[in-house]
Design a protein around this motif. Sequence first.
Motif, mmCIF file in Angstrom:
data_model
loop_
_atom_site.group_PDB
_atom_site.id
_atom_site.type_symbol
_atom_site.label_atom_id
_atom_site.label_comp_id
_atom_site.label_asym_id
_atom_site.label_seq_id
_atom_site.Cartn_x
_atom_site.Cartn_y
_atom_site.Cartn_z
ATOM 1 N N GLU A 97 0.812 -1.181 0.209
ATOM 2 C CA GLU A 97 -0.137 -0.310 -0.166
ATOM 3 C C GLU A 97 1.209 1.311 -0.414
ATOM 4 N N VAL A 98 1.925 1.320 0.667
ATOM 5 C CA VAL A 98 2.704 1.939 1.054
ATOM 6 C C VAL A 98 4.275 1.916 0.293
ATOM 7 N N GLU A 99 4.782 2.787 -0.673
ATOM 8 C CA GLU A 99 6.328 2.795 -0.862
ATOM 9 C C GLU A 99 7.085 3.782 -0.314
ATOM 10 N N GLN A 100 8.417 3.554 0.539
ATOM 11 C CA GLN A 100 9.417 4.328 1.017
ATOM 12 C C GLN A 100 10.689 4.042 0.160
ATOM 13 N N SER A 139 15.061 16.205 -0.202
ATOM 14 C CA SER A 139 14.049 15.321 -0.698
ATOM 15 C C SER A 139 13.586 13.926 -0.127
ATOM 16 N N LEU A 140 12.704 13.257 0.433
ATOM 17 C CA LEU A 140 11.940 12.284 1.314
ATOM 18 C C LEU A 140 10.465 11.808 -0.079
ATOM 19 N N ASN A 141 10.094 11.037 -0.158
ATOM 20 C CA ASN A 141 9.421 10.780 -1.367
ATOM 21 C C ASN A 141 8.586 9.198 -0.756
ATOM 22 N N CYS A 142 7.560 8.763 -0.877
ATOM 23 C CA CYS A 142 7.020 7.703 -0.068
ATOM 24 C C CYS A 142 5.491 7.673 -1.657
ATOM 25 N N THR A 143 5.350 6.315 -2.174
ATOM 26 C CA THR A 143 3.876 5.963 -3.416
ATOM 27 C C THR A 143 2.921 5.723 -2.684
ATOM 28 N N TYR A 144 1.677 5.684 -3.130
ATOM 29 C CA TYR A 144 0.481 4.809 -2.582
ATOM 30 C C TYR A 144 -0.085 4.346 -3.421
#
Lengths: 113, 112
Positions: free
Chosen positions: B3-6, B20-25
């Motif tokens: 569900e959440v990728e980091q 820059s820190l990121n997450c995709t969902y």
Amino acid sequence: DGGITQSPKYLFRKEGQNVTLSCEQNLNHDAMYWYRQDPGQGLRLIYYSQIVNDFQKGDIAEGYSVSREKKESFPLTVTSAQKNPTAFYLCASSRMGHTGELFFGEGSRLTVL
Amino acid sequence: QKEVEQDPGPLSVPEGAIVSLNCTYSNSAFQYFMWYRQYSRKGPELLMYTYSSGNKEDGRFTAQVDKSSKYISLFIRDSQTCDSNTYLCAMRDDQAGTALIFGKGTTLSVSS
């Protein structure tokens, strides 16, 4: 000072033994949570409770049990059925309706020998 | 697909850099987005909290949510050595009583 207290901070257990981790909060929060953290795995939800005498399983509840007899307390028992119990355990609480803002304890590190 | 990728990193930058820190969902129902900061061997603490899309700024930190791309970011300006921590994104949907879903966390190291 208001906050969440977890104990013990470090715990060693032999295989086959049950162990109970304590979590107490004096923030008057309704909801409480238990998470497990492993290296490279992030936080995974074990159990959570929104009111006294009620709780729900999280993603990895197998081998764990909880109780919520008092608003302030949410102990977690790691049973012998948990296949890989060595981990960092985090307890958290939040106000009702504010489940995004979690207040965490300092954590309990359990090592199974 | 989780569900959440980091990306766990580690991410190493010099002092003063923009981070820059990121997450995709994947769950389009997520409405609340948080960033937590975790010192070594401690419990995480809430850093930023945003609802739905847009930007939110707090000092050197800016949280950005792009719901159309299912992508959230945390920017740290003028990074300092004290910013060296693990940063976890977290999110949840609008339904009452649902718990947070966390990313794996990104370990940041800022060197002087």
